[in-house]
Design a protein around this motif. Structure first.
Motif, PDB file in Angstrom:
ATOM      1  N   LEU A  31      36.052  70.176  26.100  1.00  0.00           N
ATOM      2  CA  LEU A  31      37.449  70.474  25.793  1.00  0.00           C
ATOM      3  C   LEU A  31      38.134  71.218  26.935  1.00  0.00           C
ATOM      4  N   VAL A  32      37.384  72.048  27.671  1.00  0.00           N
ATOM      5  CA  VAL A  32      37.971  72.722  28.834  1.00  0.00           C
ATOM      6  C   VAL A  32      38.439  71.685  29.857  1.00  0.00           C
ATOM      7  N   GLN A  33      37.592  70.705  30.146  1.00  0.00           N
ATOM      8  CA  GLN A  33      37.965  69.676  31.117  1.00  0.00           C
ATOM      9  C   GLN A  33      39.109  68.814  30.582  1.00  0.00           C
ATOM     10  N   ASP A  34      39.100  68.541  29.285  1.00  0.00           N
ATOM     11  CA  ASP A  34      40.205  67.775  28.693  1.00  0.00           C
ATOM     12  C   ASP A  34      41.524  68.519  28.840  1.00  0.00           C
ATOM     13  N   GLU A  35      41.482  69.836  28.642  1.00  0.00           N
ATOM     14  CA  GLU A  35      42.714  70.618  28.783  1.00  0.00           C
ATOM     15  C   GLU A  35      43.167  70.657  30.234  1.00  0.00           C
ATOM     16  N   VAL A  36      42.233  70.778  31.157  1.00  0.00           N
ATOM     17  CA  VAL A  36      42.582  70.721  32.583  1.00  0.00           C
ATOM     18  C   VAL A  36      43.285  69.410  32.901  1.00  0.00           C
ATOM     19  N   ASN A  37      42.733  68.302  32.423  1.00  0.00           N
ATOM     20  CA  ASN A  37      43.334  66.990  32.672  1.00  0.00           C
ATOM     21  C   ASN A  37      44.734  66.896  32.068  1.00  0.00           C
ATOM     22  N   ALA A  38      44.909  67.452  30.861  1.00  0.00           N
ATOM     23  CA  ALA A  38      46.212  67.385  30.203  1.00  0.00           C
ATOM     24  C   ALA A  38      47.265  68.193  30.965  1.00  0.00           C
ATOM     25  N   ILE A  39      46.892  69.387  31.428  1.00  0.00           N
ATOM     26  CA  ILE A  39      47.834  70.210  32.193  1.00  0.00           C
ATOM     27  C   ILE A  39      48.181  69.522  33.512  1.00  0.00           C
ATOM     28  N   ALA A  40      47.166  68.974  34.193  1.00  0.00           N
ATOM     29  CA  ALA A  40      47.410  68.288  35.460  1.00  0.00           C
ATOM     30  C   ALA A  40      48.304  67.065  35.263  1.00  0.00           C
ATOM     31  N   THR A  41      48.085  66.319  34.181  1.00  0.00           N
ATOM     32  CA  THR A  41      48.918  65.142  33.903  1.00  0.00           C
ATOM     33  C   THR A  41      50.358  65.550  33.630  1.00  0.00           C
ATOM     34  N   THR A  42      50.546  66.616  32.848  1.00  0.00           N
ATOM     35  CA  THR A  42      51.899  67.106  32.575  1.00  0.00           C
ATOM     36  C   THR A  42      52.578  67.541  33.872  1.00  0.00           C
ATOM     37  N   TYR A  43      51.819  68.183  34.741  1.00  0.00           N
ATOM     38  CA  TYR A  43      52.354  68.627  36.034  1.00  0.00           C
ATOM     39  C   TYR A  43      52.827  67.432  36.869  1.00  0.00           C
ATOM     40  N   LEU A  44      52.031  66.376  36.903  1.00  0.00           N
ATOM     41  CA  LEU A  44      52.412  65.197  37.672  1.00  0.00           C
ATOM     42  C   LEU A  44      53.622  64.499  37.063  1.00  0.00           C
ATOM     43  N   ARG A  45      53.654  64.403  35.747  1.00  0.00           N
ATOM     44  CA  ARG A  45      54.772  63.723  35.089  1.00  0.00           C
ATOM     45  C   ARG A  45      56.060  64.521  35.186  1.00  0.00           C
ATOM     46  N   ALA A  46      55.962  65.814  35.432  1.00  0.00           N
ATOM     47  CA  ALA A  46      57.172  66.607  35.645  1.00  0.00           C
ATOM     48  C   ALA A  46      57.928  66.130  36.885  1.00  0.00           C
ATOM     49  N   GLY A  47      57.217  65.480  37.806  1.00  0.00           N
ATOM     50  CA  GLY A  47      57.865  64.942  38.998  1.00  0.00           C
ATOM     51  C   GLY A  47      58.843  63.817  38.698  1.00  0.00           C
ATOM     52  N   LEU A  48      58.819  63.269  37.493  1.00  0.00           N
ATOM     53  CA  LEU A  48      59.758  62.214  37.103  1.00  0.00           C
ATOM     54  C   LEU A  48      61.108  62.778  36.670  1.00  0.00           C
TER      55      LEU A  48
END
Length: 212
Positions: A31-48
């Motif tokens: 779950l720690v790695q899943d949360e890391v992936n979710a935060i990173a994905t949100t960060y990248l999508r903020a670029g849109l």
């Protein structure tokens, strides 16, 4: 025969409890790695998002990551855990408010909402899993059988006199070590065996590099 039966039951319970504690530990680590992936994905999508909104979301995500690191670093201090949780919940509301702003395309906000929703859900999944322990009656049964088995050994010593000191001592030490590992794995915030924070720390380092 009673001694052999108790040792067999103790071995079964030790294996059962160790498997339960290990599976919970692995789930917390995943779950720690899943949360890391979710935060990173949100960060990248903020670029849109448009430039002013993008900067606001990115700044909020960096602060949110700091709050999650503070939660992980709180150990068993309930006050620090609650404060970090409250801070992250406040930031979630601010991030969610950003999804109602303008976007180049409706798909941009839809993607951000999807990853933000996953990020929030994973935070609560982690909290639930952290509080998910091997049931206390099972631990009590394990300790009771261990005490009973070792008491039978002591009783046998009283009947026939001391014998096989080394093997009995090794057995008692091994039982104690396995019990300690089970309890340690089942208490992820207060023991020696901790869920690794490497993923969160690497993401923090990546955010810092991107901010320069």
């Amino acid at each position: 025969s009673i001694q052999s039966a108790l040792f067999a039951l103790l071995s079964l319970l030790l294996g059962f409890n160790l498997a339960m504690a290990s599976s919970r530990f692995d789930a917390r680590r995943s779950l720690v790695q899943d949360e890391v992936n979710a935060i990173a994905t949100t960060y990248l999508r903020a670029g849109l998002l448009p430039r002013p909104q993008q900067a606001e979301v990115v700044a909020l995500l960096r602060t949110y990551l700091d709050s999650r690191l503070a939660f992980m670093g709180a150990g068993s201090d309930q006050d620090r855990m609650d404060a970090a949780d409250a801070r992250s919940s406040q930031l979630e509301m601010q991030l969610w408010a950003q999804t109602t702003g303008p976007a180049p395309t409706p798909a941009a906000n839809a993607l951000l909402v999807q990853s933000l929703n996953e990020m929030i859900n994973l935070k609560w999944k982690r909290r639930t899993m952290m509080d998910n322990h091997v049931p206390q009656p099972v631990i009590a049964l394990l300790l009771g059988v261990a005490i009973g088995a070792l008491s039978i050994v002591s009783y046998g010593y009283g009947l026939a006199g001391p014998r096989r000191h080394a093997s009995t001592a090794v057995y008692a030490v091994l039982v104690a070590l396995v019990l300690a590992v089970i309890l340690d794995l089942d208490r992820p915030r207060g023991g020696l065996i901790r869920v690794p924070e490497d993923g969160m720390l690497r993401l923090k380092a990546a955010f810092d590099r991107d901010a320069k």
